[in-house]
Design a protein around this motif. Structure first.
Motif, mmCIF file in Angstrom:
data_model
loop_
_atom_site.group_PDB
_atom_site.id
_atom_site.type_symbol
_atom_site.label_atom_id
_atom_site.label_comp_id
_atom_site.label_asym_id
_atom_site.label_seq_id
_atom_site.Cartn_x
_atom_site.Cartn_y
_atom_site.Cartn_z
ATOM 1 N N ARG A 33 5.232 4.874 2.211
ATOM 2 C CA ARG A 33 5.588 6.144 2.865
ATOM 3 C C ARG A 33 6.272 5.909 4.206
ATOM 4 O O ARG A 33 7.234 6.589 4.546
ATOM 5 C CB ARG A 33 4.344 7.006 3.054
ATOM 6 N N ALA A 72 0.660 3.644 2.051
ATOM 7 C CA ALA A 72 0.988 3.970 3.447
ATOM 8 C C ALA A 72 2.234 3.203 3.909
ATOM 9 O O ALA A 72 3.094 3.766 4.595
ATOM 10 C CB ALA A 72 -0.195 3.673 4.366
ATOM 11 N N SER A 130 0.850 -1.203 0.000
ATOM 12 C CA SER A 130 0.000 0.000 0.000
ATOM 13 C C SER A 130 0.878 1.243 0.000
ATOM 14 O O SER A 130 2.046 1.193 0.391
ATOM 15 C CB SER A 130 -0.903 0.012 1.235
ATOM 16 N N ALA A 146 0.904 7.885 8.198
ATOM 17 C CA ALA A 146 0.805 7.743 6.743
ATOM 18 C C ALA A 146 -0.550 7.166 6.339
ATOM 19 O O ALA A 146 -1.156 7.613 5.360
ATOM 20 C CB ALA A 146 1.941 6.863 6.220
ATOM 21 N N ALA A 147 -1.040 6.196 7.093
ATOM 22 C CA ALA A 147 -2.345 5.600 6.794
ATOM 23 C C ALA A 147 -3.457 6.619 7.000
ATOM 24 O O ALA A 147 -4.402 6.683 6.198
ATOM 25 C CB ALA A 147 -2.574 4.363 7.664
ATOM 26 N N ASP A 148 -3.361 7.415 8.053
ATOM 27 C CA ASP A 148 -4.355 8.476 8.284
ATOM 28 C C ASP A 148 -4.358 9.465 7.129
ATOM 29 O O ASP A 148 -5.414 9.888 6.656
ATOM 30 C CB ASP A 148 -4.075 9.225 9.592
ATOM 31 N N ARG A 149 -3.173 9.840 6.673
ATOM 32 C CA ARG A 149 -3.053 10.782 5.553
ATOM 33 C C ARG A 149 -3.653 10.183 4.283
ATOM 34 O O ARG A 149 -4.333 10.877 3.529
ATOM 35 C CB ARG A 149 -1.581 11.148 5.345
ATOM 36 N N GLU A 150 -3.429 8.900 4.043
ATOM 37 C CA GLU A 150 -3.994 8.238 2.872
ATOM 38 C C GLU A 150 -5.523 8.208 2.949
ATOM 39 O O GLU A 150 -6.207 8.439 1.962
ATOM 40 C CB GLU A 150 -3.436 6.818 2.734
ATOM 41 N N TYR A 194 3.763 4.739 10.383
ATOM 42 C CA TYR A 194 2.784 4.083 9.519
ATOM 43 C C TYR A 194 1.372 4.609 9.792
ATOM 44 O O TYR A 194 0.625 4.900 8.865
ATOM 45 C CB TYR A 194 2.813 2.555 9.694
#
Length: 192
Positions: free
Chosen positions: A116, A113, A111, A148-152, A145
């Motif tokens: 990143r 995330a 992914s 990054a997942a929150d941003r995605e 992580y």
């Protein structure tokens, strides 16, 4: 799923209306359901219905649009097998890449995330972690992580929001914001 004559909105309102009877304390009316329909117009009706059934089993109150969208997303991930498992799974993936691919060959990621997080943490740093520093490194990686997942997720929400807007308003917004990005700081201060 968007259509200009309002059929999609009316189908969503028709689908959601019976759920209002389950939640007797709900004060939502037809105008509120129209707003829900606008926000949910890109969700297929069968997925929306499945999410509502799931939420009816777990929620004491009529769900918000955000709760419905989250239930749709979770249902899609579980059924499609794309449930990534979160930060722990991302750490495991990074360690597997370290062990099996090494630092000098290209890595492929499950992914954006994960990619990143690995890039921000540092590929070489992951490969050179000392045994006594693994727990600290894992905690730092998992924090990176999660960010990054929150941003995605935020990016996905913005894309969905733009799709929900009428196309001319979405284009105007994108153009205006893109033009603002290109403005020099002096011009921004002068405009204030």
């Amino acid at each position: 799923m968007k259509d200009l004559n309002g059929l999609t909105h009316s189908k969503i309102v028709k689908l959601l209306t019976p759920y209002l009877t389950v939640y007797s304390a709900c004060k939502l009316e037809a105008s509120g359901l129209m707003l829900y329909a606008r926000a949910l117009q890109d969700v297929p009706l069968d997925e929306l219905d499945a999410a509502m059934v799931r939420l009816m089993r777990t929620s004491k109150f009529f769900p918000t649009v955000a709760e419905i969208l989250n239930a749709v997303k979770t249902t899609r991930e579980v059924i499609s097998g794309e449930d990534k498992g979160g930060a722990g799974a991302a750490w495991h993936e990074a360690m597997e890449l370290v062990r099996h691919v090494g630092p000098y060959r290209p890595w492929t990621y499950s992914s954006p995330a994960v990619e990143r997080a690995i890039k921000q943490f540092g590929k070489m740093e992951l490969c050179e972690i000392e045994t006594d520093a693994v727990n600290t490194a894992r905690a730092q990686f998992m924090r990176i992580y999660n960010e990054a997942a929150d941003r995605e997720r935020e990016r996905e929400e913005v894309r969905a929001t733009l799709k929900a807007l009428p196309s001319n308003r979405a284009m105007e917004l994108v153009k205006r914001l893109a033009a603002g990005k290109a403005m020099e700081p002096k011009k921004l201060r002068a405009a204030e």
